[in-house]
Design a protein around this motif. Structure first.
Motif, short mmCIF file in Angstrom:
data_model
loop_
_atom_site.label_atom_id
_atom_site.label_comp_id
_atom_site.label_asym_id
_atom_site.label_seq_id
_atom_site.Cartn_x
_atom_site.Cartn_y
_atom_site.Cartn_z
N SER A 1 5.84 14.48 34.01
CA SER A 1 4.38 14.47 34.02
C SER A 1 3.86 15.22 35.23
N PRO A 2 2.70 15.87 35.11
CA PRO A 2 2.06 16.47 36.29
C PRO A 2 1.32 15.46 37.15
N GLY A 3 1.36 14.20 36.76
CA GLY A 3 0.68 13.17 37.54
C GLY A 3 -0.51 12.59 36.79
N PRO B 1 -4.41 20.58 37.51
CA PRO B 1 -5.22 21.78 37.77
C PRO B 1 -4.40 23.02 38.11
N ARG B 2 -3.14 22.83 38.47
CA ARG B 2 -2.33 23.96 38.92
C ARG B 2 -1.40 24.50 37.83
N LEU B 3 -1.37 23.84 36.68
CA LEU B 3 -0.44 24.27 35.63
C LEU B 3 -0.76 25.67 35.12
N ALA B 4 -2.04 26.01 35.04
CA ALA B 4 -2.42 27.34 34.53
C ALA B 4 -1.89 28.46 35.42
N ALA C 1 8.59 27.34 31.51
CA ALA C 1 8.66 25.87 31.56
C ALA C 1 9.03 25.34 30.18
N LEU C 2 10.03 24.47 30.17
CA LEU C 2 10.43 23.76 28.95
C LEU C 2 10.12 22.29 29.13
N ILE C 3 9.36 21.74 28.21
CA ILE C 3 8.98 20.34 28.28
C ILE C 3 9.64 19.62 27.10
N ILE C 4 10.43 18.61 27.41
CA ILE C 4 11.17 17.86 26.40
C ILE C 4 10.72 16.40 26.41
N ALA C 5 10.55 15.83 25.22
CA ALA C 5 10.24 14.40 25.11
C ALA C 5 10.88 13.86 23.85
N GLY C 6 11.34 12.61 23.91
CA GLY C 6 11.88 11.95 22.74
C GLY C 6 10.78 11.57 21.77
N GLU C 7 11.04 11.66 20.48
CA GLU C 7 10.00 11.43 19.49
C GLU C 7 9.40 10.03 19.57
N ARG C 8 10.18 9.04 20.04
CA ARG C 8 9.67 7.68 20.14
C ARG C 8 8.94 7.42 21.45
N ASP C 9 8.95 8.37 22.34
CA ASP C 9 8.26 8.26 23.62
C ASP C 9 6.86 8.85 23.46
N HIS C 10 6.00 8.14 22.72
CA HIS C 10 4.74 8.72 22.25
C HIS C 10 3.84 9.21 23.39
N LYS C 11 3.76 8.43 24.45
CA LYS C 11 2.92 8.84 25.58
C LYS C 11 3.35 10.18 26.14
N GLN D 1 0.55 18.78 25.93
CA GLN D 1 -0.53 19.28 26.77
C GLN D 1 0.00 20.16 27.90
N MET D 2 1.11 19.75 28.50
CA MET D 2 1.69 20.55 29.57
C MET D 2 2.11 21.92 29.07
N ALA D 3 2.84 21.94 27.95
CA ALA D 3 3.34 23.21 27.42
C ALA D 3 2.19 24.15 27.07
N ALA D 4 1.08 23.58 26.60
CA ALA D 4 -0.08 24.40 26.25
C ALA D 4 -0.85 24.87 27.48
N SER D 5 -0.64 24.21 28.61
CA SER D 5 -1.41 24.52 29.82
C SER D 5 -0.78 25.60 30.68
N VAL D 6 0.52 25.86 30.51
CA VAL D 6 1.18 26.88 31.32
C VAL D 6 1.28 28.18 30.54
N CYS D 7 1.40 29.29 31.26
CA CYS D 7 1.37 30.59 30.59
C CYS D 7 2.64 30.87 29.80
N ASN D 8 3.75 30.25 30.18
CA ASN D 8 5.02 30.49 29.49
C ASN D 8 5.70 29.13 29.24
N GLY D 9 5.03 28.30 28.44
CA GLY D 9 5.52 26.96 28.20
C GLY D 9 6.03 26.76 26.79
#
Length: 259
Positions: free
Chosen positions: A113-115, A192-195, A201-211, A218-226
């Motif tokens: 998480s970015p916090g 605010p700094r992700l853009a 950046a590769l963001i991985i999450a388990g399907e049952r980890d809904h949060k 959101q993170m992957a969509a916020s960075v230029c190469n996510g």
């Protein structure tokens, strides 16, 4: 178990293999040993792999620093590499990528998480983290781990995946210090700094980890190469529950990026 050679520096760190460098960073209450099965597979496949004990854990038990300082230590000791982190380790790797884009050639997060963006929520979390830190010191590592691993976040971990014996190597003071200095409540929001994040950046999450699925998207969509990858049949600790799928996702992404 392969021969891991110690890496000089303030943090406990060990390297194995030859090739492009990957740095693996563990989560809260774990140690660098939690990454070794996956890291060894990458090392045998042509990478140089480094596993690190984060501040307050393992051989870094006496290191007391916040996330920005930990990011400085991590990158100065491990050098140019792709940094791969789980949960607390993911948050640390993200700080490293933001602060040291010339050293961090790419960053991969699992359950990271970015916090906390909201100031009031972050303040409340810091109070809760401080109370939990006090409880760790009072209860001891063994009793706390029983409580920690029984949280819904980890309710689908098998006993072997919990790696409880290795976690018991940690100390109450080390874990409490880590929580106070590098917990989600103490972390300044990086949303605010992700853009401006300049590295893949590769963001991985388990399907049952809904949060963290929602956070990851959101993170992957916020960075230029996510890029976001959801791991089937996994919760928060996807790399422990579905290591083959996580490794496949990492390998595919590493083949896509140039570093």
């Amino acid at each position: 178990m392969s021969d891991w050679l110690p890496l000089a520096g303030r943090l406990g760190a060990w390297g194995y293999g030859r090739g492009p460098r990957l740095v693996f960073v563990h989560g809260f209450t774990q140690t660098s040993n939690s990454w070794k099965p996956i890291a060894e597979g990458f090392a045998d496949g042509g990478y140089e792999c480094i596993v690190v004990d984060v501040p307050g854990h393992g051989e870094s038990v006496d290191v007391r620093v916040d996330l920005p300082e930990a990011a400085d230590l991590l990158t100065s000791q491990c050098g140019p590499a792709v940094y791969i982190g789980y949960s607390l380790g993911g948050r640390l790797c993200l700080h490293a990528a933001v602060a040291h884009p010339q050293t961090v050639r790419g960053v991969a997060e699992i359950g990271g998480s970015p916090g906390i963006a909201d100031d009031e929520q972050r303040s409340a979390r810091r109070v809760a983290d401080d109370r939990l830190a006090d409880h760790i010191v009072e209860a001891g590592v063994g009793a706390f781990l029983d409580e920690w691993l029984s949280l819904p976040l980890f309710d689908d971990l098998e006993p072997d995946d919990q790696q409880r014996g290795d976690r018991l190597r940690n100390t109450p003071e080390g874990l409490a210090g880590s929580l106070r200095l590098a917990g989600s409540g103490a972390q300044h929001s990086l949303w605010p700094r992700l853009a401006d994040l300049a590295v893949p950046a590769l963001i991985i999450a388990g399907e049952r980890d809904h949060k963290f699925v929602e956070i990851g998207k959101q993170m992957a969509a916020s960075v230029c190469n996510g890029k976001f990858v959801e791991i089937a049949g996994a919760g928060h600790a996807a790399h422990l529950q579905q290591p083959r799928l996580v490794v496949a996702g990492l390998k595919a992404w590493l083949n896509e990026i140039s570093y």
